[in-house]
Design an enzyme around this catalytic site. Structure first.
Site, short mmCIF file in Angstrom:
data_model
loop_
_atom_site.label_atom_id
_atom_site.label_comp_id
_atom_site.label_asym_id
_atom_site.label_seq_id
_atom_site.Cartn_x
_atom_site.Cartn_y
_atom_site.Cartn_z
N GLY A 151 -78.51 -40.37 -65.01
CA GLY A 151 -78.11 -41.08 -66.21
C GLY A 151 -78.18 -42.59 -66.07
O GLY A 151 -78.53 -43.30 -67.02
N GLN A 207 -72.10 -37.74 -71.33
CA GLN A 207 -70.88 -36.93 -71.41
C GLN A 207 -70.89 -35.94 -72.57
O GLN A 207 -70.16 -34.96 -72.57
CB GLN A 207 -69.65 -37.83 -71.53
CG GLN A 207 -69.37 -38.68 -70.31
CD GLN A 207 -68.90 -37.87 -69.12
OE1 GLN A 207 -68.44 -36.74 -69.26
NE2 GLN A 207 -69.01 -38.43 -67.93
N HIS A 240 -76.32 -33.41 -63.67
CA HIS A 240 -75.12 -32.96 -62.97
C HIS A 240 -73.88 -32.93 -63.84
O HIS A 240 -72.82 -32.51 -63.40
CB HIS A 240 -74.88 -33.81 -61.71
CG HIS A 240 -74.35 -35.19 -61.97
ND1 HIS A 240 -73.05 -35.55 -61.67
CD2 HIS A 240 -74.94 -36.27 -62.48
CE1 HIS A 240 -72.88 -36.81 -61.99
NE2 HIS A 240 -74.01 -37.29 -62.48
N THR A 278 -93.69 -39.55 -57.51
CA THR A 278 -93.83 -38.09 -57.51
C THR A 278 -92.55 -37.43 -58.01
O THR A 278 -91.46 -37.71 -57.52
CB THR A 278 -94.15 -37.59 -56.09
OG1 THR A 278 -95.36 -38.21 -55.63
CG2 THR A 278 -94.31 -36.08 -56.07
N CYS A 303 -60.07 -49.67 -57.41
CA CYS A 303 -59.47 -50.38 -56.28
C CYS A 303 -60.52 -51.28 -55.64
O CYS A 303 -61.56 -50.80 -55.18
CB CYS A 303 -58.94 -49.38 -55.26
SG CYS A 303 -57.99 -50.16 -53.93
#
Length: 389
Positions: A71, A178, A200, A236, A328
């Site tokens: 993405g 999403q 994914h 490729t 963080c």
């Protein structure tokens, strides 16, 4: 007990996708650009996957699907692919709640002299179409608005925003990473010119994504080389994971009519059970919302002893995986920029958490997680009254 509730971060690769990847790795491992039989077999695999991904969003032609590494690359190709068409900097518009793959790319364009307008959002994280209309300029060449916000779940009025951009003559891009596979998306109906996807997020393998490019839309490639992927993405093709992406796209499209209502029911069950916890407030739009997405923030977070990260760690100790919005850096927590953009205080923006659901999530998972979260908060905040489950 292990309960995974971070499906917006990544989803487990489904067995059907793994099976086809194993077949490709052992039997159809040729280079798709080669002219011999091994290459032709691999090329057929890639084109089959292109058809499967195109069907997920009802693209009219499979050739409008350009495979990428994910993405992030799809978003970069959309933004930079348009920008590189121009020798003189122009103007683009994004929202203030974009994924970093968009916001950081826009920041780079600013360094190069481009003008970037970041549209404000309301307290639910939604863009006002009137604000987009007012922000358009004579030199606006691209508008990019996220479809479903990954941290707070808000779904933007994409159809209306795209229509406004198009009426002005600007291209319209949406990051649908999403939303795809969770909401029905029809690019023949939606006024979008460019749309980003990631394997994914829909139970396919990591490392592959796609950019939908409406026929007739011109882009400059980011990579120079052999001209694969219609000349827009040289290199490729990663045949095995592209095949896995295709299988995942086909299956999630088939399951969507039943799975989306099921996820909404589970999502609302979680919100209902957590509503009785003082100071833990829902974030994002409660109506226009991703079906699998539960997000909340602690009004009384302090960033030291109590924050969204604290809750993530505590639930992890109990075998439950969720995520937090605050980041963080150098040992110090930084408030979530998304919650800040929505008008939350810095303290509240340190206390954001995200619980996202998937194919394997059950009612028992929701009930156990909400019970554990209540117990954690009761232990961490003994001075507050946490109502019994």
């Amino acid at each position: 007990m292990q309960i995974y509730l971070d499906y917006s971060a990544t989803t487990p690769t489904r067995k059907e996708a793994i099976a086809v990847m194993q077949t490709i790795l052992t039997q159809q491992w040729g280079n798709p650009s080669s002219l011999h039989e091994w290459g032709k077999r691999a090329a057929t695999v890639v084109e089959q996957a292109r058809i499967q991904v195109a069907c997920l969003i009802n693209a009219a032609t499979p050739e409008s699907i350009v495979f990428t590494s994910g993405g992030t690359e799809a978003n970069n190709l959309a933004i930079m692919g348009v920008a590189r068409l121009y020798t003189v900097p122009r103007h683009i518009i994004i929202s203030s709640v974009e994924h970093s793959a968009i916001s950081e790319t826009a920041r780079l364009l600013e360094i190069w002299g481009w003008e970037v307008t970041r549209l404000d959002v309301d307290t639910k994280g939604k863009v006002n179409p009137l604000d987009l209309k007012a922000a358009l300029q004579h030199n606006t060449v691209l508008v990019s608005i996220i479809y479903g916000q990954s941290e707070v779940g808000t779904v933007q009025p994409i159809a209306e925003l795209g229509k406004i951009a198009r009426s002005h003559g600007a291209l319209f891009h949406t990051d649908a990473v999403q939303a795809a596979g969770r909401l029905g998306i029809d690019v023949q109906e939606l006024p979008v010119d460019l749309l980003s996807l990631a394997s994914h997020k829909i139970y396919g393998p990591q490392g592959v994504g796609a950019l939908y490019v409406r026929p007739g839309v011109e882009l400059m490639p980011l990579l120079c080389g052999g001209g694969q992927e219609m000349g827009l993405r040289s290199g490729t093709q990663a045949v095995p994971i592209i095949a896995g992406f295709g299988v995942a796209a086909e299956l999630i499209a088939e399951e969507l009519p039943k799975e989306t209502p099921r996820l909404i029911q589970l999502r609302d069950r979680a919100f209902d059970q957590l509503a009785e916890i003082p100071g833990l407030i829902p974030t994002g739009d409660t109506c226009d919302r991703l079906p699998h997405h539960v997000s909340l923030c602690l009004e009384y977070a302090d960033g030291e002893k109590l924050s969204g990260k604290t809750l993530v760690r505590q639930l992890n100790l109990a075998g439950i995986g969720i995520s937090a919005g605050a980041a963080c850096h150098s040992g110090k927590l930084t408030p979530s920029p998304i919650l800040l953009a929505m008008g939350y205080s810095e303290k509240a923006a340190l206390g954001g958490i995200r619980i996202t659901l998937g194919r394997d999530t059950t009612e028992a998972d929701i009930d156990w997680t909400t019970m554990v979260l209540k117990q954690v908060l009761k232990r961490l905040t003994p001075d507050l009254s946490i109502i019994k489950r």
